[in-house]
Design a protein around this motif. Structure first.
Motif, PDB file in Angstrom:
ATOM      1  N   UNK A  46       0.852  -1.188   0.000  1.00 30.93           N
ATOM      2  CA  UNK A  46       0.000   0.000   0.000  1.00 30.93           C
ATOM      3  C   UNK A  46       0.886   1.235   0.000  1.00 30.93           C
ATOM      4  N   UNK A  47       0.681   2.095  -0.996  1.00 26.22           N
ATOM      5  CA  UNK A  47       1.442   3.340  -1.107  1.00 26.22           C
ATOM      6  C   UNK A  47       0.468   4.512  -1.140  1.00 26.22           C
ATOM      7  N   UNK A  57       3.385  -1.528   4.285  1.00 25.16           N
ATOM      8  CA  UNK A  57       3.452  -0.098   4.011  1.00 25.16           C
ATOM      9  C   UNK A  57       4.589   0.155   3.032  1.00 25.16           C
ATOM     10  N   UNK A  58       4.248   0.567   1.815  1.00 21.75           N
ATOM     11  CA  UNK A  58       5.251   0.780   0.771  1.00 21.75           C
ATOM     12  C   UNK A  58       5.732   2.220   0.691  1.00 21.75           C
ATOM     13  N   UNK A  81      -4.125   5.119   4.514  1.00 20.08           N
ATOM     14  CA  UNK A  81      -3.228   3.990   4.254  1.00 20.08           C
ATOM     15  C   UNK A  81      -3.304   2.966   5.378  1.00 20.08           C
ATOM     16  N   UNK A  82      -3.356   3.441   6.616  1.00 20.20           N
ATOM     17  CA  UNK A  82      -3.459   2.515   7.748  1.00 20.20           C
ATOM     18  C   UNK A  82      -4.772   1.738   7.716  1.00 20.20           C
ATOM     19  N   UNK A  83      -5.845   2.384   7.289  1.00 22.13           N
ATOM     20  CA  UNK A  83      -7.137   1.700   7.214  1.00 22.13           C
ATOM     21  C   UNK A  83      -7.119   0.612   6.139  1.00 22.13           C
ATOM     22  N   UNK A 104      -5.438  -6.953   6.108  1.00 24.34           N
ATOM     23  CA  UNK A 104      -5.044  -7.979   7.072  1.00 24.34           C
ATOM     24  C   UNK A 104      -6.257  -8.714   7.630  1.00 24.34           C
ATOM     25  N   UNK A 105      -7.380  -8.023   7.754  1.00 23.86           N
ATOM     26  CA  UNK A 105      -8.603  -8.696   8.185  1.00 23.86           C
ATOM     27  C   UNK A 105      -9.078  -9.703   7.148  1.00 23.86           C
TER      28      UNK A 105
END
Length: 269
Positions: free
Chosen positions: A14-15, A38-39, A22-24, A30-31
């Motif tokens: 994710x970039x 994190x790219x 991005x965190x969401x 992952x869920x």
């Protein structure tokens, strides 16, 4: 999304310049049982798209490094045996000379694999924090350790196969005792009795250390496969890749030292 083989997790990079968004996205991936990473900023998106369409993008630099190291050692071996010492036939170039270059190449590659972790510790001590990013060259070096390790295993495997083909008193004279020939004459008939060339202690020790080194490297290579590594917990994986890796490097050094002992101290052996 980066596709992988069956039995291995799918990796999502994710970039974005929007940290919260991005965190969401990473949490959502992952869920859904995806491995998300994190790219960095949005500028990395073009590189990520290019990497998914290119052929072995993560292997280009490690392969280049391995070829350069092998060429350097092969050039050194050729200069030593054909220019300095002389008397070596060019017919031995394809297996014997290449095999002599493979040994130090494996040692060099092993050192390159485990050196960046030590450099990372030095940078963390210098920065007095673990949050600051490493320099770009060190970060890329650390990300290439898996490929470098697998290439090291491939070179070690070639070295082992070449040695099995060549092992004999003719090629490894320092590993074997000199042949004894006894001539006896009975009833005007000459008989020749040949004694087998048994291996010296240094030869058997060098072979043993070589086998142990290859065995440990096989474990390292197998556990670096995601499908196998996922079966281990973090402590087990870290023990194999760190502790066993250090043991492998020491065994390889011991193998090289044992092989070189007859040349360094010929008067005692």
């Amino acid at each position: 999304m980066q596709s992988t083989t069956a039995g291995e997790p799918h990796n999502i990079f994710v970039a974005s310049d929007h940290t919260i968004a991005k965190d969401k996205v990473i949490a959502l991936a992952r869920e859904m049982n995806f491995e998300s990473f994190n790219a960095g900023s949005i500028r990395a998106a073009r590189r990520l798209e290019t990497d998914t369409k290119s052929l072995f993008p993560q292997w280009r630099l490690p392969v280049l490094v391995a070829l350069v190291i092998l060429c350097i050692w092969l050039t050194y071996i050729l200069c030593m045996y054909f220019i300095k010492y002389g008397g070596t036939s060019w017919e031995q170039l394809f297996l014997n000379m290449v095999n002599k270059a493979l040994g130090p190449s494996v040692i060099t590659m092993l050192a390159i694999v485990y050196m960046p972790s030590n450099l990372a510790c030095i940078f963390q001590l210098a920065y007095a924090t673990r949050e600051r990013r490493f320099p770009t060259w060190l970060d890329r070096w650390m990300l290439s350790r898996k490929q470098l390790g697998l290439l090291t295993f491939a070179l070690a495997l070639c070295h082992s196969m070449f040695t099995i083909i060549l092992v004999s008193p003719a090629y490894f004279s320092s590993w074997f005792h000199r042949a004894e020939i006894r001539v006896s004459t009975i009833h005007n008939q000459t008989r020749f009795v040949f004694h087998d060339n048994l291996m010296k202690g240094t030869g058997e020790l060098a072979a043993l250390l070589g086998v142990l080194t290859l065995f440990c490297m096989s474990i390292l290579a197998i556990t670096s496969i995601p499908a196998i590594g996922n079966l281990l917990n973090w402590r087990e994986w870290r023990f194999i890749q760190s502790k066993l890796g250090t043991v492998t490097l020491l065994l390889a050094i011991g193998h090289v030292v044992t092989v070189g002992i007859p040349f360094w101290m010929p008067q005692t052996l």
